[in-house]
Design an enzyme around this catalytic site. Structure first.
Site, PDB file in Angstrom:
ATOM      1  N   HIS A  15       0.859  -1.183   0.000  1.00  0.00           N
ATOM      2  CA  HIS A  15       0.000   0.000   0.000  1.00  0.00           C
ATOM      3  C   HIS A  15       0.893   1.229   0.000  1.00  0.00           C
ATOM      4  O   HIS A  15       1.861   1.291   0.754  1.00  0.00           O
ATOM      5  CB  HIS A  15      -0.919   0.005   1.221  1.00  0.00           C
ATOM      6  CG  HIS A  15      -1.871   1.175   1.221  1.00  0.00           C
ATOM      7  ND1 HIS A  15      -2.939   1.260   0.354  1.00  0.00           N
ATOM      8  CD2 HIS A  15      -1.892   2.322   1.941  1.00  0.00           C
ATOM      9  CE1 HIS A  15      -3.582   2.403   0.566  1.00  0.00           C
ATOM     10  NE2 HIS A  15      -2.967   3.063   1.515  1.00  0.00           N
ATOM     11  N   GLY A  75      -7.008   3.372   1.927  1.00  0.00           N
ATOM     12  CA  GLY A  75      -7.926   3.581   0.818  1.00  0.00           C
ATOM     13  C   GLY A  75      -7.266   4.156  -0.417  1.00  0.00           C
ATOM     14  O   GLY A  75      -6.050   4.068  -0.594  1.00  0.00           O
ATOM     15  N   LEU A  82      -9.865  -3.752   4.516  1.00  0.00           N
ATOM     16  CA  LEU A  82      -8.955  -3.082   3.582  1.00  0.00           C
ATOM     17  C   LEU A  82      -7.809  -2.388   4.306  1.00  0.00           C
ATOM     18  O   LEU A  82      -8.032  -1.598   5.229  1.00  0.00           O
ATOM     19  CB  LEU A  82      -9.756  -2.042   2.772  1.00  0.00           C
ATOM     20  CG  LEU A  82      -8.974  -1.332   1.671  1.00  0.00           C
ATOM     21  CD1 LEU A  82      -8.581  -2.282   0.558  1.00  0.00           C
ATOM     22  CD2 LEU A  82      -9.779  -0.158   1.128  1.00  0.00           C
ATOM     23  N   ASP A  83      -6.577  -2.637   3.859  1.00  0.00           N
ATOM     24  CA  ASP A  83      -5.375  -1.953   4.358  1.00  0.00           C
ATOM     25  C   ASP A  83      -5.194  -2.113   5.862  1.00  0.00           C
ATOM     26  O   ASP A  83      -4.620  -1.244   6.523  1.00  0.00           O
ATOM     27  CB  ASP A  83      -5.410  -0.446   4.009  1.00  0.00           C
ATOM     28  CG  ASP A  83      -5.468  -0.217   2.512  1.00  0.00           C
ATOM     29  OD1 ASP A  83      -4.957  -1.070   1.766  1.00  0.00           O
ATOM     30  OD2 ASP A  83      -6.023   0.804   2.087  1.00  0.00           O
ATOM     31  N   ASP A  84      -5.668  -3.229   6.386  1.00  0.00           N
ATOM     32  CA  ASP A  84      -5.641  -3.393   7.834  1.00  0.00           C
ATOM     33  C   ASP A  84      -4.863  -4.626   8.280  1.00  0.00           C
ATOM     34  O   ASP A  84      -4.716  -4.875   9.468  1.00  0.00           O
ATOM     35  CB  ASP A  84      -7.089  -3.482   8.361  1.00  0.00           C
ATOM     36  CG  ASP A  84      -7.144  -3.496   9.868  1.00  0.00           C
ATOM     37  OD1 ASP A  84      -6.678  -2.510  10.461  1.00  0.00           O
ATOM     38  OD2 ASP A  84      -7.626  -4.494  10.437  1.00  0.00           O
TER      39      ASP A  84
END
Lengths: 290, 290, 290, 290
Positions: free
Chosen positions: A198, A207, A233-235
């Site tokens: 990311h 995001g 998401l992105d976690d």
């Protein structure tokens, strides 16, 4: 770790764990190359990574290390101590699938590292929802599969992707700037087996369009993060992060350009450490053994 | 490491070292807090640091850890395996002497860290060839000794310094920008017990005025290095290094100012790691256990 | 910038701005020491910082620079071009108030830098809601004011703080780990005149206990941020950020300790740049001229 | 800088230089995009980089910028002020030759950046004393020339290289891990037009096998340096440097691997800045404008 075995362990902490594991290995004549432990005192957890040679014997055990005999002896010990464990043999090269969309800098970087031997794995397939990567895949002699994705065809596309992963016997997936969101079902198929990059210093700027958000906020450093993909998401558990200094002179496009170097580096490190079996996940975090 | 013991080992590598040390500790009921090993495969050397609690017992050994019993059992094992070893008990706080000249930023930094508990040691004496540090020493209630040094009085001054170190039972000396060169005799008194900070990224720019030399060469990063002092100037085992980015806009005085932050950080880390018994020297290098 | 003047300008961008400002300075015999411009092409804004000597004359203007004559000539030009501008003379040392609570590492660091001449300002007062800093303030001969703050007395305490700032003619306030939230009224008194350090890499981990949050999220780098205070918590224009690498071995207390070095550095840089008139705020961002 | 012009100036410092250059540009209707100056007060030198648009006119000069008229007016001014100057027009793409030997990581990186538009230049030829790069060159459609070099054929090989550079109209050469030493004659052909990457933090570890030397010395950071080539080995003006942290666990081969990322980054930055005309050499140093 070509001619070596790696044992990864996590379990409730208690006294004597190192002694018992290392004594068993010693009894089987193992030549330990690296050993590392970690205790999380707050959670009462113990983590261990130990790597030893397979080819070379010892005076008391002159032949190659007898892995089966060790496993037979280790399994009941592990069970009695409540251990989760994974034993990996370096002679089998893991099978990595690469996913990308239109930005190819991470893909080109990973393929070059793979070609020069830095990444010890097979790459049976490259999957993309675009055709931009096709020539690059051909140059590196990796089969390319074009799987377009639209809102309407997402489920169908994922079914096709799953079929490809299964047909190619894929062990883990690397999202090299793959810009589609994966469904929870896809992610659940194989926990801690999808690595993403990311383009922000997570948890800041999750995001879409993180460089735009970073520019708008006026930060003085930008970052990139590689992590295992989870359903949120992105976690997922963070594997590696790095940052670069920027200034007021840098516009969004400068951030994008500077960021590409960060993305390449944090993603390639994550892939290498995953291949070296250096990473243990617990809770939503990682232990990355040196 | 207040209520813990640390065992540092180095010896020729061979199989079973981890197993034998950890099994012995386990047999004595040790609650291991941290354990780390390193092998230098080229040199065939093994290094180990293991830290365990002293206060808390275990079901099989409900009282405090019996250190004497362990030592009695460990000594013959160590001898048979050719081990160099040091066993340190956290309950005894090491005694550190601080030397400085006229630049006081490292001194002020170390004293503040010490006062707030970051550095677990006694500071029985501050020695300087100038009087600038006197008020600062008084503020922190540390005895100050003024030992002027001239070319003519160097031997005499060192004799006075040695007398001070002995009288105060000093375990190790930290040169917090002490600008006098120590004699080989002084250095030989206690190997790996004098920590210096040099204001360059060694081995670049040894000797005097490294920031001037860095500016003249036009480097884009400046550095600082903490190291153990040996008889050869700026050549001892490196403990820690760090760098900062500079540009063509920075004049020598800017490098001096930026460099002070680096010096503070690399020196304070070295002192902390030395106190935590994290550093093992071999050849002219260090192992710094995490 | 002791014997120099600094002119900071921001205005809508248009052609000829550099030419007109620099020609006017040249006509008045200015000896320009540094000049820097920045254009934000997206917003159509122009920013300029120019610094010139005050003491030394020139062949055509042999005496000291005539600042009043320059201002008389510059004001109508600036008005015609829609310029916001600030002209600062280095001979007047700004008056900085320091606020802190119980953690004193930033305070000790700033005071030492100030004493050694790194920060060119007056410190007329140190304010704290605790008494821990009292001795340190006395050592540096800075008046200390104890202003306790409770939920019930917050308004009263702020009134007292404002009275202190006014009585001491304070130009700007530095929150050196001051753990109380300031009211919007307090912040509005003097925009971009309160500098805070937040112990995270903003915008990640705003609010309380950022090191705990960073540890829980499993990040691989921790950060610190200095910024101007606005009415929204941890949201003001960022001045400086820095990060340090951590690993799974680091517990929260390790992050706290590592973080102190970051906090000292990002806060001291912000103060120095503010004193050097290097910072221009626009929107919620800063231009920091090199 | 596609539709822009860049003027680089260095000259003895005196008052009014910025005013005179910017006023002349303004008089010709230039829309300045970036301007930056630097004074070396010790040497009494002035450096300036100014970039302005070529395509867009202005109310007073509605057509494209008249470069020839500006040059006619600027030349006598520059002569009267003792200026060295270079005026570059972005519409002409510089011609870069790439040299390499057997390590291809920098080459692959530069070619990928070039293909994706990050490097705005032509690459008329790749030269190597080995054939390893041949397929990569073909993939990127760049002509490849194999010029073997032995001790006996060095002069002949260089003559062939010079002939290739001339035939292809090469403006500058990038040594992307080219492992042969160039003769003084070759270097003198075009000062500050050969960019090299050296795999150490210069001036530490000049010459062959710097990673081995770094490992032997026990440094805690490794580095890489891009610089212009001069007649003295590894001594030319430094353009960029970067470092990475290592530990006692890293063997020479780990340093080599970690170092490749540094080499890629410092070399690609140097090439980009050279193409953007951001670099001015003076003495043995560089000014790199932001």
């Amino acid at each position: 770790m070509k001619d070596s075995a790696v044992l990864l362990i996590d379990c409730p902490d208690q006294r004597g764990l190192v002694a018992r594991v290392s004594s068993l290995l010693y009894a089987h004549g193992a030549n330990i190359l690296h050993a590392d432990q970690h205790q999380d005192h707050n959670l009462g957890l113990f983590f261990m990574r130990v790597e030893w040679g397979l080819a070379d014997g010892s005076p008391s055990s002159p032949h190659a290390f007898d892995l089966e005999a060790f496993k037979t002896a280790f399994a009941p010990l592990a069970a009695s101590l409540g251990m989760n464990w994974q034993l990996t043999v370096g002679t089998r090269r893991p099978r990595m699938a690469l996913f990308c969309s239109q930005y190819l800098h991470c893909m080109a970087d990973l393929l070059h590292r793979w070609r020069t031997g830095e990444l010890s794995c097979e790459i049976p397939v490259i999957v993309s929802n675009h055709r931009d990567v096709e020539k690059l895949a051909a140059f590196y002699d990796v089969p390319f599969e074009h799987v377009p994705v639209t809102a309407a065809t997402r489920a169908e596309a994922e079914a096709r992707q799953v079929e490809l992963l299964e047909r190619h016997g894929v062990d883990f997936v690397v999202l090299a700037r793959y810009m589609q969101i994966l469904s929870p079902e896809f992610v659940r198929r194989s926990p801690n087996s999808i690595i993403n990059v990311h383009h922000s210093f997570l948890p800041a700027f999750t995001g879409a369009k993180p460089y735009h958000a970073a520019h708008a906020r006026g930060v003085k450093l930008i970052g990139a993060t590689s992590h295992y993909v989870t359903e949120i998401l992105d976690d997922g558990p963070i594997i590696e992060q790095d940052v670069a200094r920027i200034s007021h002179r840098d516009q969004v496009e400068d951030l994008v350009e500077r960021g590409r170097d960060l993305e390449r580096i944090v993603l390639s490190r994550a892939v290498r450490w995953h291949l070296d079996r250096r990473i243990l996940c617990y809770g939503n975090k990682t232990v990355v053994f040196d």
